[in-house]
Scaffold this active site. Structure first.
Site, PDB file in Angstrom:
ATOM      1  N   ASP A 126       0.814  -1.205   0.000  1.00 40.24           N
ATOM      2  CA  ASP A 126       0.000   0.000   0.000  1.00 40.24           C
ATOM      3  C   ASP A 126       0.856   1.268   0.000  1.00 40.24           C
ATOM      4  O   ASP A 126       1.452   1.622   1.016  1.00 40.24           O
ATOM      5  CB  ASP A 126      -0.891  -0.051   1.254  1.00 40.24           C
ATOM      6  CG  ASP A 126      -1.843   1.118   1.348  1.00 40.24           C
ATOM      7  OD1 ASP A 126      -1.983   1.851   0.355  1.00 40.24           O
ATOM      8  OD2 ASP A 126      -2.445   1.288   2.424  1.00 40.24           O
ATOM      9  N   ASP A 303      -1.940   6.091  -5.082  1.00 39.23           N
ATOM     10  CA  ASP A 303      -2.191   5.160  -3.980  1.00 39.23           C
ATOM     11  C   ASP A 303      -2.534   3.754  -4.483  1.00 39.23           C
ATOM     12  O   ASP A 303      -3.648   3.499  -4.918  1.00 39.23           O
ATOM     13  CB  ASP A 303      -3.336   5.723  -3.130  1.00 39.23           C
ATOM     14  CG  ASP A 303      -3.667   4.837  -1.942  1.00 39.23           C
ATOM     15  OD1 ASP A 303      -2.962   3.836  -1.719  1.00 39.23           O
ATOM     16  OD2 ASP A 303      -4.637   5.155  -1.244  1.00 39.23           O
TER      17      ASP A 303
END
Ligand SMILES: *[C@@H]1O[C@H](CO)[C@@H](O)[C@H](O)[C@H]1NC(C)=O
Ligand SMILES: *[C@@H]1O[C@H](CO)[C@@H](O)[C@H](O)[C@H]1NC(C)=O
Ligand SMILES: *[C@@H]1O[C@H](CO)[C@@H](O)[C@H](O)[C@H]1NC(C)=O
Ligand SMILES: *[C@@H]1O[C@H](CO)[C@@H](O)[C@H](O)[C@H]1NC(C)=O
Ligand SMILES: *[C@@H]1O[C@H](CO)[C@@H](O)[C@H](O)[C@H]1NC(C)=O
Ligand SMILES: *[C@@H]1O[C@H](CO)[C@@H](O)[C@H](O)[C@H]1NC(C)=O
Ligand SMILES: *[C@@H]1O[C@H](CO)[C@@H](O)[C@H](O)[C@H]1NC(C)=O
Length: 418
Positions: A126, A303
């Site tokens: 992530d 992201d």
């Protein structure tokens, strides 16, 4: 020291209550997928899945709101200046981690090893958060399908002070002690990596198809207030180059640690300097529709742990106002629909190439009204700390490019996929 965090409910649209020491801890993700395929936000019959999409939108808000709070607390120092000079010697390893496309694009996971001897975990890599956490073997409420960390079986495990915890808006909690241990990702090994082993897991968490999360953003947004894996790897001279890179696709997805995998892209990499050492965020973006710039000088957060694309409600309204026949539909959890044919051609530019989003990825499926489809740009309320000029670019965007995150250059780079 007690560290807490807020993980907002996936199923409520109410405004988020933010505890003063809340966390952005981010749990899995799901992915916008081509209509032709069965995927997380599109049902097998091609219909848009409202419930899952609402959850996806809330995850996005939840995580980034908390990131900002952490960033405000920790920003101000230049992390690179604290790295040992050896961090920039290029003699060590690099390697790719194959990312598995789970459940036809539901999410991509990869395997990491923690401890001595190594214990393996399936994690979500992530770039929108900065902590590593996995379930603990002492967790009674964790899903039996998740792998669990056995601290006592690792000779390099060390219990650290403090507790890491995640509070949900529905008042359930996931929490656990903090350890340091040896962690290996893609052949790159780091010692003394801070992590949390969650001993109490809410039902929301236990339903995730991944064991845990490995955060790849900057330390200022770390809830553990410690250095994330990649920075540790650089500081321990364990990587060849101070960069990592993603290819996200249905097949051949990869996270490359310690540089870029030249087989996966063609042509030059276009780099843009990050705005600050918090998220992976770059400025001066312009958004185009059918080749016409409709919004410029935007900030963008790249992201890998977010499914879709988000922007402030006003920015999203302005975007869809350019598409005749589009509307925000309360029945679709606040998502917008548009006439399916033609799906809008959306692209982003940071002053270099125009990076196009495949229309198939922008289209989340049939809205339920004949001829109407649902768009992957979602209104996202990030709270007063973020200006209304910030766009979140998740996998809907990243699937179209090879994306390089360079700590050393303090830049994000884009290249054409091979
Ligand atoms: C890098 O390692 C040195 C010790 O070699 C340590 O003092 C410094 O805090 C570390 N910096 C980071 C960012 O990990
Ligand atoms: C944990 O906290 C105690 C008491 O504050 C302190 O004495 C000890 O050194 C700390 N341990 C670590 C590993 O930080
Ligand atoms: C959670 O707890 C707070 C404070 O006790 C309460 O006000 C709130 O209604 C609770 N939320 C839910 C969803 O139960
Ligand atoms: C952002 O907010 C400012 C001030 O409230 C407003 O003037 C501007 O139009 C907004 N921009 C967008 C893209 O919503
Ligand atoms: C984009 O171009 C196509 C083809 O020229 C056109 O049909 C469509 O209306 C345009 N859409 C927008 C939003 O400009
Ligand atoms: C949208 O509709 C308006 C008014 O009907 C028309 O003038 C305009 O060309 C349309 N735009 C697109 C992109 O189709
Ligand atoms: C910002 O983007 C515009 C095009 O959208 C470009 O002309 C300009 O050079 C860029 N500025 C910087 C500093 O990159």
């Amino acid at each position: 020291m007690f560290r807490t965090s807020t993980l907002l409910s996936l199923f409520t649209l109410s405004l988020f209550h933010l505890a003063s020491t809340a966390s952005h801890a981010h749990i899995g993700r799901d992915i916008a997928i081509p209509l032709a395929k069965r995927g997380s936000l599109t049902k097998p019959d091609g219909r848009f899945d409202v419930e899952k999409a609402t959850a996806a939108r809330l995850r996005l808000e939840r995580k980034h709101r908390q990131n900002l709070i952490n960033a405000e607390r920790h920003l101000g120092r230049d992390i690179l200046s604290t790295l040992s000079s050896d961090a920039f010697t290029h003699t060590r390893k690099s390697g790719g981690i194959a990312l598995t496309d789970q459940e036809e694009d539901l999410l991509w996971t990869g395997t990491i090893a923690i401890g001595t001897p190594p214990q393996k975990f399936k994690v979500d890599f992530d770039t929108g958060s900065s902590d590593l956490w996995i379930p603990s073997s002492k967790c009674l409420t964790c899903s039996p399908s998740h792998r669990a960390y056995q601290a006592s079986r690792s000779s390099t495990s060390k219990l650290e002070n403090g507790t890491f915890s995640i509070h949900y808006a529905d008042n359930s909690t996931s929490s656990g002690p903090i350890y340091t241990d040896t962690v290996t990702v893609g052949g790159v090994t780091v010692t003394g990596q801070f992590l949390s082993a969650v001993t109490k897991e809410s039902s929301q968490l236990s339903q995730e198809p991944t064991d845990g999360v490995l955060g790849l953003a900057w330390p200022s947004i770390s809830e553990l207030n410690s250095n994330p894996f990649f920075l540790m790897a650089m500081n321990q001279s364990a990587v060849k180059e101070g960069a990592f890179a993603f290819k996200l696709a249905s097949k051949g997805s990869e996270l490359f640690i310690g540089g870029t995998n030249k087989k996966l892209y063609t042509g030059p990499i276009e780099y843009h300097g990050i705005v600050a050492q918090d998220y992976w965020q770059i400025g001066n973006a312009s958004v185009s529709l059918n080749g016409t710039a409709i919004s410029s000088k935007r900030k963008t957060i790249i992201d890998s742990g977010t499914t879709l694309m988000g922007a402030s409600p006003s920015a999203v309204a302005q975007f869809y106002a350019r598409i005749n026949g589009s509307r925000q539909d309360p029945d679709l959890g606040g998502y917008y629909s548009f006439p399916c044919d033609p799906t809008p051609a959306v692209s982003l530019s940071w002053g270099g190439r125009d990076w196009k989003i495949d229309p198939v990825l922008f289209n989340l499926g049939d809205s339920g009204v004949p001829g109407e489809c649902v768009g992957a740009l979602v209104p996202t309320d990030l709270g007063p700390r973020v200006g209304n000029d910030t766009w979140l670019l998740g996998d809907t965007f990243m699937k179209n490019v090879y994306t390089v995150f360079s700590v050393e250059k303090q830049s994000i780079g884009f290249a054409k996929l091979a």
